[in-house]
Design a protein around this motif. Structure first.
Motif, PDB file in Angstrom:
ATOM      1  N   ASP A  40       0.856  -1.178   0.000  1.00 15.57           N
ATOM      2  CA  ASP A  40       0.000   0.000   0.000  1.00 15.57           C
ATOM      3  C   ASP A  40       0.891   1.225   0.000  1.00 15.57           C
ATOM      4  OD1 ASP A  40       0.866   0.435   2.625  1.00 15.57           O
ATOM      5  OD2 ASP A  40      -0.920  -0.440   3.535  1.00 15.57           O
ATOM      6  N   THR A  41       0.321   2.400   0.256  1.00 16.92           N
ATOM      7  CA  THR A  41       1.099   3.638   0.170  1.00 16.92           C
ATOM      8  C   THR A  41       2.140   3.768   1.279  1.00 16.92           C
ATOM      9  OG1 THR A  41      -0.610   4.791   1.450  1.00 16.92           O
ATOM     10  CG2 THR A  41      -0.801   4.862  -0.951  1.00 16.92           C
TER      11      THR A  41
ATOM     12  N   SER B 248       7.934   2.837   3.753  1.00  8.42           N
ATOM     13  CA  SER B 248       8.090   4.020   2.911  1.00  8.42           C
ATOM     14  C   SER B 248       8.925   5.084   3.619  1.00  8.42           C
ATOM     15  CB  SER B 248       6.715   4.585   2.562  1.00  8.42           C
ATOM     16  OG  SER B 248       6.818   5.876   2.012  1.00  8.42           O
TER      17      SER B 248
END
Length: 456
Positions: A416-417, A444
């Motif tokens: 996902d992000t 991230s």
């Protein structure tokens, strides 16, 4: 517990099950060991530090302290817990669902009184046609996992899939708590758009006004080959982000069931504090000061579950995880949880891996599919990354040749992000079980910089 509201939600739901018997649809899915299944898992995870204060509990404790002070000054035996139930219920009537759940953790009496006020919390899906017509369906079944809840919808009267455009997942609470009636049974639809309407549903049961809080919106045009993650002889299942499974009958290509997997983190807020069209917005994050950014990440803790239909295959906690600042590649920081080269870290999956499903007519089992729950805590024991999502095992092109094993290799991936999860599993023919030989998180860099106010 790091997920905060999750412990409160689980405590109340188990209390309701104990008092009122199984919930709609049978409560725990077939083959489930019920609460004992996850209670026997990561006990060390549950003993971790939790959220020890909240708006509701703080208000009650402050009120209690004032009562104790008044008792000392006036030499009379007056305390909050000794108040008549009618007065306490009046006080509770000013609390929203989140603070009611918190108040229920103060004492046994508060627990039972709060249950009477919050027992209507549930989930619904809103199916929308191209014409604008809406179908609202209350959940039929649910099961509680260690760090998530699985909610299921099925029935006989699904609208035609070809006419549908979107699916909204909503938390549902009665507008008037003290007038709550259970939602319509057997997954029957209520054909009205506004949660304030009082029209009749198809079973002619009066619908009390209910507040809808949008959790996620899904585009049903994404039910394509690229999102299909498994099938059996009756159904094929599709995964829509975040955490939604849609099952279609193979023969008719029509809806068979919908299954939502919701992580406990901020679940109560998301299920009660949004509106029918706008989801609850998380409060702005204030970055934690990183006093040693040159050393990278350290002191992280991960809790991971793999389960399918109430049966757990893996329930583990990994502490003191760390990574160096130099482990940055393509915008991600690599965090190794299970090292491929260290046999002592490899873990078996217990039981036959797959996802159990059922409707009011058929049930089945889809091999190699499961639900993965990830709860990653930072060095301050704050939830850094939480997710609950369906995944599937995909076979690698060639067998794995490790130091002490030889067998077919399978991959499990999620993205996902905020990050990615990559796991490698080996099928051991002699013992007929899967072993996780590698588990890596890719976090991230943008998420890390936002969380700590750094500039990696």
């Amino acid at each position: 517990m790091a997920t905060g509201r999750g412990r409160i939600l689980r405590q109340h739901w188990l209390g309701l099950q104990a008092q009122r018997g199984p919930l709609q649809g049978g409560g725990w899915p077939r083959g489930s060991a019920g609460p004992a299944a996850w209670r026997a898992g990561a006990t060390g995870f549950r003993k971790g530090p939790g959220v020890k204060s909240s708006a509701g509990r703080t208000a009650v404790k402050q009120y209690a302290r004032r009562g104790q002070h008044s008792e000392k000054s006036s030499n009379c035996s007056i305390s909050l817990d000794r108040m008549p139930s009618e007065i306490l219920l009046k006080i509770f009537s000013y609390l929203d669902a989140v603070n009611l759940l918190c108040a229920g953790c103060v004492s046994r009496r508060f627990y039972h009184l709060a249950n009477d006020k919050i027992s209507g919390l549930g989930w619904a899906i809103v199916l929308k046609e191209k014409s604008g017509k809406e179908y609202i369906m209350q959940h039929v079944d649910l099961s509680l996992n260690d760090t998530s809840i699985t909610v299921v919808w099925y029935g006989k009267n699904w609208p035609c899939l070809a006419t549908l455009t979107t699916l909204d997942l909503c938390g549902v609470t009665p507008v008037f708590m003290d007038r709550h009636k259970p939602p319509a049974k057997n997954g029957l639809f209520c054909h009205f758009a506004s949660p304030w309407n009082r029209k009749k549903c198809l079973c002619h049961t009066e619908i009390r006004p209910r507040w809808h809080s949008l959790i996620a919106k899904y585009d049903l045009s994404h039910l394509t080959e690229s999102t299909m993650i498994g099938c059996d002889r009756l159904v094929q299942i599709f995964c829509l982000h975040p955490g939604l499974l849609v099952g279609l009958w193979k023969k008719e290509e029509e809806l068979a069931f919908v299954m939502a997997n919701l992580h406990f983190h901020h679940l109560v807020e998301r299920s009660t504090l949004g509106s029918a069209s706008v989801p609850y917005e998380l409060p702005l994050h204030s970055p934690f000061l990183d006093d040693s950014p040159e050393y990278g990440l350290h002191g992280y803790q991960l809790h991971v579950d793999m389960h399918g239909g109430g049966v757990f295959y893996l329930c583990g906690t990994f502490r003191n995880l760390f990574t160096k600042k130099g482990c940055i590649e393509d915008g991600y920081v690599k965090l190794v949880v299970i090292n491929f080269k260290n046999n002592r870290e490899h873990l078996p999956l217990i039981g036959k891996v797959g996802l159990a499903w059922r409707t009011n007519i058929f049930d089945g089992f889809i091999k190699s599919c499961s639900i993965v729950d990830i709860t990653l805590l930072d060095e301050h024991r704050k939830p850094f990354w939480c997710l609950s999502s369906p995944v599937c095992m995909r076979s690698a092109a060639c067998p794995s040749d490790g130091p002490n094993f030889l067998g077919q290799t399978y991959y499990v991936d999620y993205m996902d992000t905020e990050g990615r999860v990559h796991a490698e599993l080996v099928w051991i023919e002699e013992t007929e079980e899967y072993f996780i030989v590698s588990l890596v998180l890719y976090l991230s860099v943008a998420k890390i910089n936002h969380w700590f106010g750094t500039e990696y």
